[in-house]
Design a protein around this motif. Structure first.
Motif, PDB file in Angstrom:
ATOM      1  N   LYS A   1       0.817  -1.211   0.000  1.00  0.00           N
ATOM      2  CA  LYS A   1       0.000   0.000   0.000  1.00  0.00           C
ATOM      3  C   LYS A   1       0.854   1.266   0.000  1.00  0.00           C
ATOM      4  O   LYS A   1       0.384   2.344   0.340  1.00  0.00           O
ATOM      5  N   GLY A   2       2.136   1.107  -0.342  1.00  0.00           N
ATOM      6  CA  GLY A   2       2.970   2.290  -0.524  1.00  0.00           C
ATOM      7  C   GLY A   2       4.064   2.513   0.488  1.00  0.00           C
ATOM      8  O   GLY A   2       4.839   3.458   0.360  1.00  0.00           O
ATOM      9  N   SER A   3       4.155   1.686   1.539  1.00  0.00           N
ATOM     10  CA  SER A   3       5.230   1.805   2.548  1.00  0.00           C
ATOM     11  C   SER A   3       5.323   3.216   3.120  1.00  0.00           C
ATOM     12  O   SER A   3       6.374   3.859   3.099  1.00  0.00           O
ATOM     13  N   GLY A   4       4.214   3.704   3.638  1.00  0.00           N
ATOM     14  CA  GLY A   4       4.218   5.025   4.250  1.00  0.00           C
ATOM     15  C   GLY A   4       4.792   4.997   5.657  1.00  0.00           C
ATOM     16  O   GLY A   4       5.174   3.949   6.183  1.00  0.00           O
ATOM     17  N   THR A   5       4.866   6.165   6.266  1.00  0.00           N
ATOM     18  CA  THR A   5       5.360   6.311   7.635  1.00  0.00           C
ATOM     19  C   THR A   5       4.228   6.823   8.515  1.00  0.00           C
ATOM     20  O   THR A   5       3.572   7.809   8.177  1.00  0.00           O
ATOM     21  N   CYS A   6       3.997   6.154   9.633  1.00  0.00           N
ATOM     22  CA  CYS A   6       2.917   6.563  10.534  1.00  0.00           C
ATOM     23  C   CYS A   6       3.288   7.863  11.237  1.00  0.00           C
ATOM     24  O   CYS A   6       4.385   8.001  11.788  1.00  0.00           O
ATOM     25  N   GLY A   7       2.361   8.800  11.214  1.00  0.00           N
ATOM     26  CA  GLY A   7       2.583  10.078  11.871  1.00  0.00           C
ATOM     27  C   GLY A   7       1.271  10.688  12.309  1.00  0.00           C
ATOM     28  O   GLY A   7       0.250  10.001  12.395  1.00  0.00           O
ATOM     29  N   PHE A   8       1.298  11.981  12.572  1.00  0.00           N
ATOM     30  CA  PHE A   8       0.088  12.640  13.057  1.00  0.00           C
ATOM     31  C   PHE A   8       0.139  14.122  12.725  1.00  0.00           C
ATOM     32  O   PHE A   8       1.212  14.695  12.490  1.00  0.00           O
ATOM     33  N   ASP A   9      -1.039  14.719  12.697  1.00  0.00           N
ATOM     34  CA  ASP A   9      -1.158  16.160  12.495  1.00  0.00           C
ATOM     35  C   ASP A   9      -0.692  16.850  13.773  1.00  0.00           C
ATOM     36  O   ASP A   9      -1.191  16.556  14.863  1.00  0.00           O
ATOM     37  N   THR A  10       0.258  17.756  13.661  1.00  0.00           N
ATOM     38  CA  THR A  10       0.840  18.379  14.850  1.00  0.00           C
ATOM     39  C   THR A  10      -0.125  19.315  15.567  1.00  0.00           C
ATOM     40  O   THR A  10       0.125  19.692  16.713  1.00  0.00           O
ATOM     41  N   GLN A  11      -1.226  19.684  14.916  1.00  0.00           N
ATOM     42  CA  GLN A  11      -2.197  20.566  15.561  1.00  0.00           C
ATOM     43  C   GLN A  11      -3.354  19.790  16.181  1.00  0.00           C
ATOM     44  O   GLN A  11      -3.786  20.088  17.287  1.00  0.00           O
ATOM     45  N   THR A  12      -3.847  18.772  15.469  1.00  0.00           N
ATOM     46  CA  THR A  12      -5.017  18.032  15.960  1.00  0.00           C
ATOM     47  C   THR A  12      -4.664  16.685  16.571  1.00  0.00           C
ATOM     48  O   THR A  12      -5.492  16.073  17.237  1.00  0.00           O
ATOM     49  N   HIS A  13      -3.434  16.193  16.328  1.00  0.00           N
ATOM     50  CA  HIS A  13      -2.981  14.865  16.765  1.00  0.00           C
ATOM     51  C   HIS A  13      -3.700  13.736  16.034  1.00  0.00           C
ATOM     52  O   HIS A  13      -3.570  12.575  16.422  1.00  0.00           O
ATOM     53  N   ASN A  14      -4.454  14.046  14.987  1.00  0.00           N
ATOM     54  CA  ASN A  14      -5.117  13.010  14.200  1.00  0.00           C
ATOM     55  C   ASN A  14      -4.089  12.241  13.374  1.00  0.00           C
ATOM     56  O   ASN A  14      -3.064  12.788  12.966  1.00  0.00           O
ATOM     57  N   PHE A  15      -4.396  10.978  13.096  1.00  0.00           N
ATOM     58  CA  PHE A  15      -3.471  10.122  12.360  1.00  0.00           C
ATOM     59  C   PHE A  15      -3.234  10.637  10.946  1.00  0.00           C
ATOM     60  O   PHE A  15      -4.148  11.107  10.268  1.00  0.00           O
ATOM     61  N   LEU A  16      -1.977  10.534  10.503  1.00  0.00           N
ATOM     62  CA  LEU A  16      -1.615  10.818   9.123  1.00  0.00           C
ATOM     63  C   LEU A  16      -0.641   9.753   8.645  1.00  0.00           C
ATOM     64  O   LEU A  16       0.222   9.308   9.412  1.00  0.00           O
ATOM     65  N   CYS A  17      -0.806   9.340   7.407  1.00  0.00           N
ATOM     66  CA  CYS A  17       0.176   8.470   6.769  1.00  0.00           C
ATOM     67  C   CYS A  17       1.087   9.378   5.945  1.00  0.00           C
ATOM     68  O   CYS A  17       0.627  10.065   5.029  1.00  0.00           O
ATOM     69  N   LEU A  18       2.366   9.405   6.292  1.00  0.00           N
ATOM     70  CA  LEU A  18       3.306  10.316   5.649  1.00  0.00           C
ATOM     71  C   LEU A  18       3.924   9.637   4.436  1.00  0.00           C
ATOM     72  O   LEU A  18       4.580   8.604   4.552  1.00  0.00           O
ATOM     73  N   CYS A  19       3.693  10.224   3.279  1.00  0.00           N
ATOM     74  CA  CYS A  19       4.174   9.668   2.018  1.00  0.00           C
ATOM     75  C   CYS A  19       5.183  10.628   1.391  1.00  0.00           C
ATOM     76  O   CYS A  19       5.282  11.788   1.784  1.00  0.00           O
ATOM     77  N   LYS A  20       5.910  10.155   0.409  1.00  0.00           N
ATOM     78  CA  LYS A  20       6.914  10.999  -0.236  1.00  0.00           C
ATOM     79  C   LYS A  20       6.279  12.189  -0.935  1.00  0.00           C
ATOM     80  O   LYS A  20       6.866  13.259  -1.024  1.00  0.00           O
ATOM     81  N   GLU A  21       5.060  12.006  -1.442  1.00  0.00           N
ATOM     82  CA  GLU A  21       4.402  13.084  -2.178  1.00  0.00           C
ATOM     83  C   GLU A  21       3.555  13.977  -1.284  1.00  0.00           C
ATOM     84  O   GLU A  21       3.082  15.021  -1.717  1.00  0.00           O
ATOM     85  N   GLY A  22       3.317  13.570  -0.038  1.00  0.00           N
ATOM     86  CA  GLY A  22       2.474  14.359   0.848  1.00  0.00           C
ATOM     87  C   GLY A  22       1.878  13.491   1.940  1.00  0.00           C
ATOM     88  O   GLY A  22       2.370  12.401   2.227  1.00  0.00           O
ATOM     89  N   ASN A  23       0.800  13.951   2.553  1.00  0.00           N
ATOM     90  CA  ASN A  23       0.177  13.239   3.660  1.00  0.00           C
ATOM     91  C   ASN A  23      -1.234  12.792   3.295  1.00  0.00           C
ATOM     92  O   ASN A  23      -1.960  13.500   2.604  1.00  0.00           O
ATOM     93  N   VAL A  24      -1.611  11.607   3.770  1.00  0.00           N
ATOM     94  CA  VAL A  24      -2.976  11.126   3.584  1.00  0.00           C
ATOM     95  C   VAL A  24      -3.470  10.585   4.918  1.00  0.00           C
ATOM     96  O   VAL A  24      -2.697  10.374   5.851  1.00  0.00           O
ATOM     97  N   THR A  25      -4.760  10.349   5.011  1.00  0.00           N
ATOM     98  CA  THR A  25      -5.336   9.839   6.251  1.00  0.00           C
ATOM     99  C   THR A  25      -5.488   8.325   6.241  1.00  0.00           C
ATOM    100  O   THR A  25      -6.003   7.757   7.198  1.00  0.00           O
ATOM    101  N   SER A  26      -5.049   7.667   5.163  1.00  0.00           N
ATOM    102  CA  SER A  26      -5.177   6.207   5.098  1.00  0.00           C
ATOM    103  C   SER A  26      -3.837   5.579   4.733  1.00  0.00           C
ATOM    104  O   SER A  26      -3.045   5.247   5.601  1.00  0.00           O
ATOM    105  N   TYR A  27      -3.554   5.413   3.417  1.00  0.00           N
ATOM    106  CA  TYR A  27      -2.277   4.866   2.986  1.00  0.00           C
ATOM    107  C   TYR A  27      -1.896   5.492   1.652  1.00  0.00           C
ATOM    108  O   TYR A  27      -2.711   6.112   0.970  1.00  0.00           O
ATOM    109  N   CYS A  28      -0.623   5.342   1.288  1.00  0.00           N
ATOM    110  CA  CYS A  28      -0.064   6.129   0.182  1.00  0.00           C
ATOM    111  C   CYS A  28      -0.536   5.682  -1.192  1.00  0.00           C
ATOM    112  O   CYS A  28      -0.944   6.495  -2.017  1.00  0.00           O
TER     113      CYS A  28
END
Length: 324
Positions: free
Chosen positions: A240-267
């Motif tokens: 599914k793209g080998s993303g990196t688990c992270g979070f929004d620094t303002q809301t603490h909501n989950f983000l999947c960090l991808c090379k092209e940007g951030n998504v809320t699921s997978y890259c």
């Protein structure tokens, strides 16, 4: 000429701001020195789990530190298979000190975090005042006074008789072993003892059932939990793209960090452009260009307000060059 110099100063500030946003476009660092940094930890804001935000600090020299209410402690290693961090406290007693005891501090953890002191730690206290501390050989004392057993400091401790790496380091000092059940207990012990040190039992080999599979070493073992979620597992999934688990620094909501940007699921297979955000790890070029446009617009407006003959001191404000 003065207006032109003002414009150059303003442009410098704008481009510095743009560079800051560009720096956020890099993905999370995975090492600090030779220590791997994996989920749930992160040394860049927005990486890992928000439960461990700002807990680990990587210095410019590549040294990793654990932050606790009692200070910063050098991290010796991190195990993810048997989740724990091994830290050291330079102020604790060590073999080189011998019978000389330096001022120390009680180690503590924030109880609101998923960190816990491991039960594999043992604490040795030196030169305790017997007017305030019960210093007795535990087997005998506990048989005679079972109700006071837990509050005694064991002078017959195996570790006191076999100090790791330096069995003969103490020649004129007393030693006893006690496991504080709370930080306040540790503070009280240090009020009446000259110093202390922590020893953890390190597992060696793969045979954990053997009585000789553990050896004592100096350090503090801190256990941690790994908050596993379905979204994080999907984000990390190579298919599914080998993303990196992270979070929004303002809301603490989950983000999947991808090379092209951030998504809320997978890259893989998602329109990442719809989820691009500035100000979060793996920020985007869109955020940069917007910031640049806004900055230049403000710059033009400010230039119109600055008096043509006002002296320019880039970065220094006086009554003559004050804008507001």
């Amino acid at each position: 000429m003065d207006s032109f110099t003002s414009f150059l100063c303003l442009c410098s500030i704008i481009f510095q701001s743009i560079s800051l946003i560009e720096a956020q476009a890099s993905l999370c660092r995975t090492t600090c020195g030779d220590i791997p940094i994996n989920y749930p930890f992160g040394i860049d804001d927005g990486c890992g789990s928000p439960y461990y935000r700002h807990m680990l600090v990587c210095s410019n020299l590549g040294n990793l530190y654990l932050r606790t209410p009692s200070g910063r402690y050098p991290v010796h290693s991190i195990s993810y298979s048997d989740p724990h961090i091994l830290v050291t406290d330079p102020l604790m007693w060590n073999c080189r000190d011998g019978d000389h005891f330096r001022p120390t501090r009680p180690f503590s953890l924030d109880t609101s975090t998923p960190f816990t002191l491991s039960s594999q730690n043992d604490y040795l206290f030196f030169n305790c005042s017997e007017d305030y501390v019960i210093v007795e050989p535990k087997p005998v004392f506990c048989e005679r006074f079972p109700d006071r057993c837990d509050s005694s400091c064991d002078s017959a401790s195996y570790l006191c008789r076999h100090l790791p790496e330096c069995a003969d380091a103490l020649s004129a000092s007393s030693c006893c072993s006690y496991y504080p059940k709370a930080t306040e207990s540790l503070r009280l012990m240090l009020r009446y003892c000259a110093s202390y040190t922590s020893v953890y039992w390190k597992t060696i080999g793969s045979t954990t059932n053997s009585p000789y599979s553990q050896v004592p070493e100096y350090g503090i073992r801190v256990d941690f939990d790994v908050p596993v979620t379905t979204r994080c597992l999907q984000c990390q999934d190579p298919s599914k793209g080998s993303g990196t688990c992270g979070f929004d620094t303002q809301t603490h909501n989950f983000l999947c960090l991808c090379k092209e940007g951030n998504v809320t699921s997978y890259c893989k297979g998602h329109d990442i452009s719809k989820h691009k955000r500035a100000g979060v790890i793996a920020g985007t070029v869109t955020g940069i260009s917007a910031a640049g446009a806004i900055g230049i617009g403000i710059g033009i407006w400010v230039l119109k307000k600055v008096r043509a003959k006002a002296p320019v001191t880039c970065g220094v404000q006086s009554n003559e060059n004050r804008v507001f």
